[in-house]
Enzyme design. Structure first.
Site: not given
Ligand code: BGC
Length: 750
Positions: A290
């Site tokens: 993530d």
């Molecule tokens: C989130 C993810 C997301 C990623 C990219 C993160 O803060 O937890 O779900 O895909 O950002 O935007």
């Protein structure tokens, strides 16, 4: 054999220092500018092995190090830092290997449509699906598949080949700010619905990402908290939801989560990534971190992290120069880099990214896509109360007072990385002024006004609207109307957890309106469960979740009976916070910033273990406000003729009859309580549409892992021999039919 020879000869070429050698390399490179053609009947793995064998170490390294795909004007780094030139202004970008015809990965969020959070691509609009919770409330896997296929098609038409979709976390903590992104509290329902949505996305040649693996069940302190849960409980709950989702959906990627589990960050957690995911489940795709969730180089690489996403979000460029150095020193083996690259490539081949390249500017059938969203909403709306058949409303109604919830402007959506900018723009944007997201986000109402749809559905009626800020004015309007429809909203967002109490004066408003008009209907637009202290005073309650495209019309179609509600709750609505396993939200003594792992770390204990949601209520003998699986219809259903079959598998057959006067759909749910167990578990379900007086015979075979317990010593599931109690019906707590069935002992490998 041939592959090994090629690899060896390439290595020879690469180490040649003569001019002739250099020339040969140049001609090899030239010859490789086309995508590696697929050899007939070649598996994605064979093709990936063939491709990896041709790659230089730097090419492999570039494949495992992701970039933030956007640059936000005026923002400090990493958000404002320059993005790679070819990136499409979205969440992520990974350079391809043009020499070998491998395209870049253009990654966009998320599960509810092609997101444009923070308006990264000014004006880029997309079709918003209803929340994943609404889709799950349909209990219809086809709805999830169609939704996935719709958002996958839009991603593809906009040039994206990875959709960071496929949220599969369990709604273990009902206050979790991201509950709306996930399919509920039950491992089977969540796994099936997340899996089908992933399958739908990938049917469009766009890789989908199951996330956030694992136990990412609250937002407060998400980058610092450590989940403490024993392995058995974890295998039987959060992990089982992922296991089922991966089997059904076969996502090309899995995104590891922000939090720690059992002391290690999820993105460097050998138990989660290698022991369970890659070994036990034989997951062949790749693990991406993530954004900001990677914390090391060697530890992460050895634990099973295959790709660092948006490396500028992490504390260091872990999979940049440090990984190269670790490979050179032998701290991380070369074979691991090959494995990382192999996993990424085999998913690209399997999903068809090379043969079906995504290019910006593709055609999108906006009207057809809005209907996919509307269909999901119409199957996902849950009728929670309908005293004296107040609903459906007659189209001939003369006076209707619509109150609150910005129903004049549109329908609410959840905030954070899933935020879609709908076709037609925002209906209304309200700045967030308190909490960790203050000044960072806006509450967005998609431009599909329920008020306009109600007016269209009752053309002869005088329909008034009061915003609800002035309670006295709303009460006055309600007094002069045949019915009052109050819209109540609960905004949830990534980055902060929610209160279960409706904010502002909404509870007082509903109470006052219901006192003034006994025909008061409350329509909830919430991202999860809420407390409804006024429930006994109102005539009807409709849970519409976050409705998505054409959401106002879908709500009106339910209110006026063009659609007979058939949704069932995918989560329990507690009667009070005291009923929760953790009445106080862990970590709530501190305010944590959205993206930074700063602040006191803390452990989260889940006293319920595997008894998530409704199971906890049963185990403790608690009566929730509304149980999991519950939902009313404008018709009635009767169950009968139960037959059970045991042995190795458990099969249940029974009839469902529509005993009312309207066509309607019923979700028939089968629960089983194993011998010595303290609660029933959902083991199977099906949705049947029946005309008045129609009877259907239904047969459901239980998902065997829901009959079993996970034996951590033997590392397999065991079904105990003995008598299993079976309960069949339209809700988790009101069986219409009960029986018993004897099962023999058997084991199931993970
Ligand atoms: C989130 C993810 C997301 C990623 C990219 C993160 O803060 O937890 O779900 O895909 O950002 O935007």
């Amino acid at each position: 054999m041939a592959i090994r020879l090629t690899k060896r000869s390439m290595q020879t070429l690469l180490t040649a220092s003569s001019a002739a050698g250099a020339l040969m390399i140049a001609s090899v490179a030239l010859a490789e500018t086309q995508p590696p053609p697929q050899i007939a009947s070649e598996t994605p793995d064979a093709r990936a092995a063939r491709t990896v064998a041709k790659m230089t170490a730097d090419e492999k390294l570039s494949l495992v190090r992701g970039w933030f795909g956007a640059s936000i004007k005026g923002a400090p780094p990493p958000l404002g830092a320059p993005a790679p030139a070819a990136a499409l202004q979205s969440a992520g970008y990974v350079p391809g290997v043009p020499r070998l015809g491998i395209p870049a990965l253009q990654e966009t969020d998320a599960s509810l449509g092609v997101a444009n959070s923070a308006w990264l691509r000014p004006g880029d609009q997309a079709t918003p699906l209803p929340s994943a919770l609404a889709v799950a409330a349909s209990w219809n896997p086809t709805v999830a598949f169609n939704g996935g296929a719709m958002i996958g098609a839009e991603a593809h038409a906009k040039g994206f080949n990875v959709l960071l979709a496929g949220g599969a976390n369990l709604a273990r903590e009902p206050r979790n700010g991201r509950t709306f992104e996930y399919p509920g509290e039950d491992p089977l329902l969540s796994g099936v619905m997340a899996g089908e949505m992933i399958r739908g996305v990938q049917s469009q040649h766009v890789i989908s990402t199951a996330k956030h693996y694992a136990a990412n069940d609250q937002e407060t302190g998400r980058m610092l908290l450590n989940v403490v849960m024993d392995e058995k409980a974890m295998r039987e709950s959060d992990l089982l939801a992922f296991e089922i989702a991966l089997e059904r959906g076969k996502p090309g990627a899995v995104m590891c989560a922000y939090n720690k589990f059992a002391g290690d960050y999820a993105c460097e957690n050998a138990f989660l990534l290698t022991t369970v995911l890659k070994h036990d489940w034989r997951y062949p795709g790749w693990v991406m971190s993530d954004w900001g969730a990677a914390h090391s180089t060697v530890k992460a690489a050895l634990a099973g992290l295959d790709q660092e996403s948006a490396h500028t979000f992490d504390a260091a460029d872990f999979y940049g120069p440090p990984l190269k150095a670790a490979l050179a020193s032998g701290a991380a083996p070369e074979a691991r880099l090959d494995d990382m690259a192999h996993r990424i490539l085999r998913s690209m081949f399997e999903v068809g990214l090379i043969e079906h390249p995504a290019k910006p500017g593709g055609a999108i059938d906006v009207a057809a896509h809005a209907n996919v969203a509307a269909q999901a909403e119409e199957e996902g709306i849950v009728l929670l109360k309908n005293a004296d058949d107040l609903l459906p409303l007659a189209a001939s109604a003369k006076t209707i007072a619509v109150i609150g919830g910005h129903a004049d402007a549109g329908v609410l959506s959840g905030g954070g990385s899933t935020q879609v900018l709908a076709y037609g723009g925002s209906g209304r944007e309200i700045p967030v002024t308190s909490g960790p997201l203050a000044g960072l986000m806006k509450m967005i109402y998609h431009p599909f006004s329920p008020l306009a749809a109600i007016k269209a559905a009752a053309p002869g009626a005088a329909v008034t609207f009061s915003g609800g800020e002035d309670v006295a004015a709303a009460v006055e309007a309600a007094k002069h109307a045949e019915v009052a429809v109050v819209f109540a909203t609960q905004w949830r967002a990534e980055g902060q957890d929610a209160s279960l109490t409706l904010d502002g004066q909404q509870d007082a408003l509903i109470e006052a309106v219901a006192t003034a008009n006994p025909h008061t209907i409350v329509v909830l637009e919430t991202g999860g469960a809420v407390l409804t202290p006024w429930a006994s005073k109102v005539g009807a309650i409709v849970e519409a979740w976050y409705p998505g495209a054409e959401g106002g019309r879908s709500i009106a179609r339910v209110l006026f009976g063009q659609v007979n509600p058939s949704g069932k709750l995918p989560i329990t609505f507690p009667a009070s916070l005291d009923q929760l396993p953790n009445p106080k939200l862990p970590g709530s003594d501190h305010t944590y910033a959205l993206m930074y792992p700063k602040g006191p770390p803390f452990d989260v204990h889940y006293p319920e273990g595997a008894a998530v949601g409704y199971r906890w209520y049963q185990e403790r003998g608690l009566a929730p406000l509304y149980p999991f699986g519950f939902g009313l219809s404008y018709t009635h259903f009767a169950y009968g003729a139960l037959k059970t079959n045991g042995g190795k598998n458990l099969t249940v057959t029974f009839t469902v009859t529509n005993t009312g006067r309207r066509t309607g759909a019923e979700v028939a749910e089968v629960y089983v309580q194993p011998p010595g167990g303290a609660y029933r578990r959902l083991v199977g379900f099906t949705k049947v549409t029946l005309k008045p007086n129609e009877t259907r015979r239904v047969s459901i075979t239980a998902e065997r892992r829901l009959l079993a317990g996970f034996d951590t010593h033997a590392n397999h599931w065991t079904i105990k021999p003995g008598a299993y109690a079976v309960a069949v019906g339209g809700s988790s707590d009101q069986p219409q039919l009960t029986g018993q069935v004897v099962l023999t002992r058997s084991v199931i490998n993970p």
